[in-house]
Design an enzyme around this catalytic site. Structure first.
Site: not given
Length: 435
Positions: A328-330, A428
């Protein structure tokens, strides 16, 4: 009908009014009195709940009316069972939220306060104004969607004369003043681009919390505050998310720290074995796990160390040959090919996806997201709709893999950050809140 736990909602007309400072001081001051205080935070914020937990000595949970349905909200509110008091910290202004409703409303602090019967304590930054502060409070109290207003706490009071002037007008309008906080620049918490510096990074956090508790106890009538706490009906039947696997290798260190407490609690209740590991310490995920989960955080601050973490990356690649890996993200950025830092230096990441991201030209991506999955994600099949939040400053330079989802903002407009899927690997930019 049985009542739910008594509580108070700490809200304000806008961000920056002093909600978090007051909330942390209250949590610690009331806990020092021997009260069991259950903290909650409105919306998708990761950082404030960690400070809440440090101040209150028990986990704080997000209550998000845009992303969560009512059964999930009620399950989380049930975490207050056995507590003497709930302190619910709002987000932004009391009535602020997306224009378009989500699953249980627009995600406003007012909606949650009404849902659970917690009267509002309105924090007013009175710097640069006098009697007009009372007009602001009166307007908030008379809003057609207003929860009960228990009283106000004045912040950034300049002098006793300033306080007396505002108190007199509040009295005239029938508004109760529960406290007045003088200006104190030495009690602010440091900030980073995603909000406050995280609790675990805060040197001297205990001393800061004690100082905040002393400050709040000296300037807020705690007995009056406790007397105005209220409760609605007991939370209804709750529902917890089904975990994505039975044994989850979870990255946890300074680069990977954004994990929602409600997700960890759902895993715990389902008997999941969580196997933490530290990419920054060059640890590989446990090969006995069923799933590797790389949460968000600040990989851009540690890109060089992640690039040099050869055991971590080799173990991750070996795991991904046969089992699911999600970021997720990072965590998504670390699964990619390269991360370009703010100085323009490119760092080799895990290479399990073709994603290339850059911080050289920062651009804010912020807001709620709905995602209709085009491919399976651990715990969810293709076609599932997920709800989450995106908040980062990176720019996508390359995103060559198949999209994971059709992702839209809160208004239903598609966004370019579709996520990626390649083999057993998914990622994502949105942080999953609920499915």
């Amino acid at each position: 009908m049985s009542e739910g736990p008594k509580g108070l909602a700490i809200a304000a007309p806008a961000s920056g009014s002093g909600k978090t400072t007051l909330t942390l001081g209250l949590l610690r001051a009331l806990t020092r009195r021997g009260l069991r205080v259950q903290p909650f935070k409105n919306g998708p914020d990761y950082i404030d709940p960690a400070f809440h937990a440090a101040a209150a000595g028990r986990a704080s949970f997000n209550l998000d009316g845009w992303a969560m349905d009512r059964p999930q909200l009620h399950a989380l509110a049930g975490q207050a069972a056995g507590a003497d008091l709930v302190i619910f910290e709002g987000a932004m202004g009391l009535y602020d939220g997306p224009a378009d409703p989500g699953r249980s409303g627009r995600g406003t602090s007012a909606e949650i306060a009404r849902m659970f019967g917690w009267p509002v304590v309105l924090v007013l930054d009175v710097k640069g104004q006098g009697q007009s502060a009372a007009a602001t409070a009166l307007g908030f109290a008379r809003h057609p969607e207003a929860p009960p207003l228990a009283g106000v706490i004045l912040n950034h009071v300049a002098s006793p004369r300033h306080e007396a002037m505002i108190r007199a007008e509040m009295d005239r309008l029938g508004l109760r003043v529960l406290g007045a906080l003088p200006r104190r620049s030495d009690l602010s918490l440091p900030e980073r681009h995603l909000g406050l510096v995280q609790a675990e990074e805060q040197a001297g956090l205990e001393a800061t919390l004690e100082a905040l508790a002393d400050f709040v106890a000296a300037h807020v009538d705690l007995e009056a505050l406790l007397s105005v706490a209220g409760a609605g009906p007991a939370p209804g039947a709750g529902a917890w998310a089904v975990p994505p696997a039975g044994r989850i290798a979870l990255a946890r260190d300074a680069a990977f720290s954004f994990v929602y407490p409600h997700m960890l609690e759902a895993w715990r209740r389902a008997g999941v074995t969580v196997l933490p590991f530290s990419p920054l310490a060059d640890q590989a995920p446990d090969p006995s796990a069923d799933l590797v989960w790389l949460p968000g955080g600040y990989p851009e601050l540690h890109a060089g160390r992640i690039a040099a973490a050869t055991r971590f990356k080799a173990g991750l690649r070996a795991f991904a040959e046969t089992r699911s890996v999600h970021g997720e993200c990072g965590g998504y950025m670390v699964l990619g090919a390269r991360l370009v830092d703010a100085e323009g230096r490119a760092h080799a990441m895990a290479g399990l996806l073709g994603l290339v991201t850059s911080y050289e030209k920062r651009r804010l991506h912020l807001g709620y997201r709905s995602a209709d999955l085009l491919a399976p994600l651990p715990g969810y099949g293709a076609g599932s709709r997920l709800y989450g939040h995106e908040f980062h400053y990176s720019t996508i330079l390359e995103q060559p893999d198949a999209p994971l989802a059709k992702v839209c903002d809160a208004a239903g407009a598609p966004v370019a950050e579709t996520g990626s899927v390649r083999g057993h690997v998914t990622g994502s930019f949105f942080h999953l809140i609920a499915g």
